[in-house]
Design an enzyme around this catalytic site. Structure first.
Site, PDB file in Angstrom:
ATOM      1  N   HIS A 204     112.059  58.116 -18.385  1.00  0.00           N
ATOM      2  CA  HIS A 204     111.965  59.558 -18.593  1.00  0.00           C
ATOM      3  C   HIS A 204     110.808  59.989 -19.476  1.00  0.00           C
ATOM      4  O   HIS A 204     110.329  61.108 -19.361  1.00  0.00           O
ATOM      5  CB  HIS A 204     113.321  60.124 -19.007  1.00  0.00           C
ATOM      6  CG  HIS A 204     114.186  60.236 -17.806  1.00  0.00           C
ATOM      7  ND1 HIS A 204     114.966  59.190 -17.371  1.00  0.00           N
ATOM      8  CD2 HIS A 204     114.281  61.203 -16.865  1.00  0.00           C
ATOM      9  CE1 HIS A 204     115.542  59.539 -16.239  1.00  0.00           C
ATOM     10  NE2 HIS A 204     115.148  60.747 -15.903  1.00  0.00           N
ATOM     11  N   ARG A 311     116.698  69.612 -13.806  1.00  0.00           N
ATOM     12  CA  ARG A 311     117.428  68.524 -14.481  1.00  0.00           C
ATOM     13  C   ARG A 311     118.210  69.124 -15.647  1.00  0.00           C
ATOM     14  O   ARG A 311     117.753  69.115 -16.796  1.00  0.00           O
ATOM     15  CB  ARG A 311     116.450  67.471 -14.994  1.00  0.00           C
ATOM     16  CG  ARG A 311     115.788  66.629 -13.898  1.00  0.00           C
ATOM     17  CD  ARG A 311     114.913  65.538 -14.528  1.00  0.00           C
ATOM     18  NE  ARG A 311     114.621  64.457 -13.604  1.00  0.00           N
ATOM     19  CZ  ARG A 311     113.476  64.330 -12.936  1.00  0.00           C
ATOM     20  NH1 ARG A 311     112.519  65.225 -13.079  1.00  0.00           N
ATOM     21  NH2 ARG A 311     113.277  63.299 -12.136  1.00  0.00           N
ATOM     22  N   ARG A 348     120.819  70.652 -10.679  1.00  0.00           N
ATOM     23  CA  ARG A 348     121.554  69.398 -10.636  1.00  0.00           C
ATOM     24  C   ARG A 348     122.534  69.378 -11.804  1.00  0.00           C
ATOM     25  O   ARG A 348     122.160  69.676 -12.936  1.00  0.00           O
ATOM     26  CB  ARG A 348     120.598  68.209 -10.757  1.00  0.00           C
ATOM     27  CG  ARG A 348     121.363  66.900 -10.760  1.00  0.00           C
ATOM     28  CD  ARG A 348     120.469  65.707 -10.735  1.00  0.00           C
ATOM     29  NE  ARG A 348     119.790  65.534 -12.008  1.00  0.00           N
ATOM     30  CZ  ARG A 348     118.866  64.596 -12.211  1.00  0.00           C
ATOM     31  NH1 ARG A 348     118.505  63.803 -11.225  1.00  0.00           N
ATOM     32  NH2 ARG A 348     118.291  64.461 -13.378  1.00  0.00           N
ATOM     33  N   GLU A 451     120.815  58.352  -4.146  1.00  0.00           N
ATOM     34  CA  GLU A 451     120.152  57.566  -5.187  1.00  0.00           C
ATOM     35  C   GLU A 451     120.610  56.118  -5.244  1.00  0.00           C
ATOM     36  O   GLU A 451     120.055  55.327  -5.995  1.00  0.00           O
ATOM     37  CB  GLU A 451     120.417  58.175  -6.578  1.00  0.00           C
ATOM     38  CG  GLU A 451     120.036  59.627  -6.694  1.00  0.00           C
ATOM     39  CD  GLU A 451     120.025  60.093  -8.122  1.00  0.00           C
ATOM     40  OE1 GLU A 451     118.957  60.016  -8.741  1.00  0.00           O
ATOM     41  OE2 GLU A 451     121.067  60.554  -8.611  1.00  0.00           O
ATOM     42  N   ASN A 474     113.555  57.582  -7.615  1.00  0.00           N
ATOM     43  CA  ASN A 474     113.449  56.798  -8.859  1.00  0.00           C
ATOM     44  C   ASN A 474     114.651  55.872  -8.990  1.00  0.00           C
ATOM     45  O   ASN A 474     114.524  54.690  -9.291  1.00  0.00           O
ATOM     46  CB  ASN A 474     113.400  57.716 -10.078  1.00  0.00           C
ATOM     47  CG  ASN A 474     112.347  58.784  -9.939  1.00  0.00           C
ATOM     48  OD1 ASN A 474     111.399  58.609  -9.196  1.00  0.00           O
ATOM     49  ND2 ASN A 474     112.511  59.899 -10.628  1.00  0.00           N
ATOM     50  N   ASP A 475     115.836  56.444  -8.772  1.00  0.00           N
ATOM     51  CA  ASP A 475     117.039  55.624  -8.872  1.00  0.00           C
ATOM     52  C   ASP A 475     117.261  54.808  -7.611  1.00  0.00           C
ATOM     53  O   ASP A 475     117.751  53.685  -7.687  1.00  0.00           O
ATOM     54  CB  ASP A 475     118.259  56.509  -9.155  1.00  0.00           C
ATOM     55  CG  ASP A 475     118.352  56.825 -10.634  1.00  0.00           C
ATOM     56  OD1 ASP A 475     118.195  55.898 -11.437  1.00  0.00           O
ATOM     57  OD2 ASP A 475     118.551  58.002 -10.980  1.00  0.00           O
ATOM     58  N   ARG A 485     114.531  50.763 -14.140  1.00  0.00           N
ATOM     59  CA  ARG A 485     113.330  51.598 -14.059  1.00  0.00           C
ATOM     60  C   ARG A 485     112.657  51.811 -15.411  1.00  0.00           C
ATOM     61  O   ARG A 485     111.514  52.251 -15.476  1.00  0.00           O
ATOM     62  CB  ARG A 485     113.670  52.949 -13.413  1.00  0.00           C
ATOM     63  CG  ARG A 485     114.661  53.751 -14.198  1.00  0.00           C
ATOM     64  CD  ARG A 485     115.215  54.912 -13.402  1.00  0.00           C
ATOM     65  NE  ARG A 485     114.547  56.170 -13.685  1.00  0.00           N
ATOM     66  CZ  ARG A 485     114.997  57.344 -13.298  1.00  0.00           C
ATOM     67  NH1 ARG A 485     116.102  57.437 -12.576  1.00  0.00           N
ATOM     68  NH2 ARG A 485     114.352  58.438 -13.599  1.00  0.00           N
ATOM     69  N   CYS A 522     113.085  64.313  -4.128  1.00  0.00           N
ATOM     70  CA  CYS A 522     112.778  64.910  -5.439  1.00  0.00           C
ATOM     71  C   CYS A 522     112.437  63.855  -6.477  1.00  0.00           C
ATOM     72  O   CYS A 522     112.226  64.170  -7.635  1.00  0.00           O
ATOM     73  CB  CYS A 522     113.934  65.783  -5.913  1.00  0.00           C
ATOM     74  SG  CYS A 522     115.448  64.859  -6.195  1.00  0.00           S
TER      75      CYS A 522
HETATM   76  C1  PEP Z   1     115.583  60.214  -9.111  1.00  0.00           C
HETATM   77  O1  PEP Z   1     116.362  59.329  -9.480  1.00  0.00           O
HETATM   78  O2  PEP Z   1     114.672  60.026  -8.293  1.00  0.00           O
HETATM   79  C2  PEP Z   1     115.694  61.581  -9.665  1.00  0.00           C
HETATM   80  C3  PEP Z   1     115.006  62.568  -9.172  1.00  0.00           C
HETATM   81  O3  PEP Z   1     116.527  61.749 -10.740  1.00  0.00           O
HETATM   82  P1  PEP Z   1     116.178  61.275 -12.223  1.00  0.00           P
HETATM   83  O4  PEP Z   1     114.763  60.800 -12.241  1.00  0.00           O
HETATM   84  O5  PEP Z   1     116.399  62.437 -13.115  1.00  0.00           O
HETATM   85  O6  PEP Z   1     117.158  60.176 -12.444  1.00  0.00           O
HETATM   86 MG    MG Z   2     118.120  59.904 -10.568  1.00  0.00          MG
END
Ligand code: PEP
Ligand code: MG
Length: 588
Positions: A204, A311, A348, A451, A474-475, A485, A522
């Site tokens: 993050h 978020r 979300r 995810e 990402n997840d 990650r 996203c």
């Molecule tokens: C993701 O996991 O791709 C996502 C958009 O959510 P976050 O990055 O907030 O976990």
């Molecule tokens: Mg995510």
């Protein structure tokens, strides 16, 4: 002497500035800039904390039993001496007056400086006094936490104007790690770049840095040990290099590159009003990812046609111990909906857990204990379902805000039918309660984030229960490849080009479209120009990303022909090295 440190390039561009080190501490420390008028109050807080700790140590010494070992009394003497030493008291004040750091930040910055001096001492006995100093500082930080901050981080906007008198040089932030909560504090601050020792491409810290469009390098392992307060630092966010105290020639080269990227940014900004339509006439929706309602104007400014991912967990951070109540959340979601002027705003529900923990203070009465394996623990929708009162407040707030715009609900990390049922029931209950109380609500669509691989494999079920889906790459990459990650040690295994990841993406996009349901990406892949053509070829027509990335992605979309891209997709997906095949076939 100039030194180079290598890490992961996570947010493009070049930053040049003086290093500000944020020390990691065992105590949660808020970092924020104070106003000039507040320096006396901060120095007073420092003095009060010192007096409190001194009184505690003196009481301990007084009450030592007669048979206590003599070393104990000597140790307390050392602690008292360190507490009153000028190197701590006077020098810490300098950080408050000169740099306008809040008292806790000033104290931990000074601890950092002193700890290095202790490390370099020849004498082993003196070197070991570092641990005593750390304990004394920790006690002072705890004393300050008990009393609370004067205004607290929330009272400070960290605008560049708040730094007048703190010097003219640009500042870059160097830390072992920056928590998402701290990152939010720094969001409106003066920093021109970020460097952290730990973190991965989609940690993050990296995501927020990209959302700010500020150059950042993470996973630079030794950076916070090598770089010292006030060193000149160049952050090359394109190559993942940090240059400490560069030579004049290197500095000039980087200043040139900085000017070039500024020109490129200005050029791309001209695309703002151009509709995102491919060469073969396919319209593409470019949406924004935001963290706070105040980010919405920047989304519009960049040409976003809605918010694809709000978020909301960031509303729950930096709160000095209190979660946002329903009214506060209604105000925040309404602000976002109104700012977007009737364009869709996808909120979300909280994705707390894993690398986005709540501060320890916030969680007193909530189930948020340290998880054994946070990424696989009580995270996202699991946490919301485990905290029904908190979840109800959020759902009611979103539903109430929906009368002010086109609001949609997005559920993170959906994986099980039981969760789906409980979530949809909770939404229905909140809706019914509001209706009973005569509160108006809009027509709110509900979507699921894709995810985890399980969600891809049960996609028909998900598509039956939800109005739309949004792929969190990402997840999805983290859980498909079993790669944390945020862990730089396995960053080389975090591979968006992995055939398994591409299969999941292609399947999800294809099946959602076939079912007539909207599908968006996203995660960070949506804002990465390396994947624009591939995603278009898979049939994706909705991308959600940080506003700063929109012009760049739009430029690629304007040059793309989706029919040609779709025709090349099967060969890329069938290849065991899809990245190379895509580069060849799509001429990336
Ligand atoms: C993701 O996991 O791709 C996502 C958009 O959510 P976050 O990055 O907030 O976990
Ligand atoms: Mg995510």
């Amino acid at each position: 002497m100039s030194i180079q440190v290598f890490g992961l390039p996570v947010s493009r561009g070049v930053a040049i500035g003086r290093a500000v080190l944020v020390a990691s501490s065992r105590v949660d420390v808020a970092h924020y800039f104070i106003d000039a008028a507040e320096t006396d109050a901060e120095i007073r807080r420092l003095r009060e904390a010192r007096d409190t700790v001194a009184a505690e140590l003196e009481a301990l010494q007084r009450d030592l039993p007669a048979d206590a070992p003599s070393e104990l009394s000597a140790l307390l003497d050392v602690h008292l001496m360190l507490l009153h030493d000028d190197m701590l008291a006077t020098a810490t004040k300098q950080w408050i007056v000169g740099r306008r750091y809040n008292a806790e930040w000033a104290l931990s910055a000074q601890l950092e400086v002193l700890a290095r001096q202790f490390d370099e001492m020849e004498d082993e006995y003196l070197r070991e006094r570092k641990a005593d100093l750390e304990q004394v500082v920790e006690q002072m930080l705890r004393a300050m936490a008990r009393r609370g901050a004067a205004g607290g981080p929330l009272a400070h906007q960290l605008l560049p104007g708040g730094r007048d008198g703190a010097g003219e040089d640009a500042l870059v932030l160097v830390a072992n790690d920056i928590s998402p909560a701290d990152m939010m504090q720094f969001k409106r601050s003066v920093f021109a770049g970020f460097v952290t020792d730990v973190g991965g491409k989609t940690s993050h810290t990296a995501i927020v840095a990209r959302s700010l469009d500020i150059p950042a390098v993470v996973g630079a392992r030794e950076a916070s040990r090598i770089i010292r307060q006030d060193d000149w630092v160049v952050i090359d966010g394109d190559c993942g290099v940090v240059i400490v105290n560069p030579s004049p020639i290197v500095l000039e080269e980087y200043r040139f590159r900085q000017r070039q990227s500024e020109l490129e940014r200005v050029r791309l900004a001209r695309l703002r009003h151009t509709p995102a339509v491919t060469l073969d006439g396919e319209p593409v929706e470019l949406l924004a990812n935001i963290e706070l309602p105040s980010d919405a104007p920047a989304a519009l400014e960049a040409g976003a046609v809605g918010v694809g991912l709000f978020r909301s967990e960031f509303l729950f951070m930096n709160r000095n111990g209190a979660l946002p109540d329903e009214e506060e959340q209604v105000a925040a979601y309404t602000q976002a909906a109104q700012a977007m002027n009737g364009l869709p705003v996808t909120i979300r529900t909280v994705d707390i857990g894993a690398d986005k923990p709540l501060e320890r203070m916030t969680v007193n009465d909530l189930r948020h204990e340290h998880a054994l394996n946070p990424a696989l623990g009580l995270r996202a929708i699991r946490w919301s379902l485990a905290e029904p009162a908190m979840f109800r407040r959020q759902l009611r707030a979103i539903l109430r805000a929906s009368v002010h715009g086109r609001v949609r609900i997005l559920i993170p990390m959906v994986a099980q039918l039981r969760e789906i049922r409980q979530t949809l029931e909770a939404i229905e209950r909140a809706r019914a309660q509001l209706a009973e109380a005569g509160q108006a609500t809009g027509d709110v669509q509900v979507g699921a984030m894709i995810e985890v691989p399980a969600a891809v494999l049960i996609l028909p079920t998900i598509l039956r229960h939800f109005d739309f889906v949004s792929i969190g790459t990402n997840d999805l990459i983290q859980y498909t490849l079993a790669v944390d990650r945020s862990d730089e040690a396995v960053a080389h295994c975090y591979d968006p080009w992995h055939p398994a990841v591409l299969q999941m993406l292609s399947t999800t996009i294809g099946m959602a479209r076939a079912a007539g349901k909207e599908v968006c990406v996203c995660g960070e892949m949506a804002g990465d120009p390396a994947f624009t053509e591939l995603l278009l070829g898979m049939g994706l027509r909705s991308f959600s990303m940080h506003p700063a990335r929109i012009p760049l992605i739009k430029q690629r979309i304007l040059r793309a022909d989706t029919r040609k891209l779709a025709a090349r997709l099967p060969a890329i997906l069938a290849h065991e090295e899809p990245e190379q095949e895509a580069r060849r076939l799509l001429q990336l």
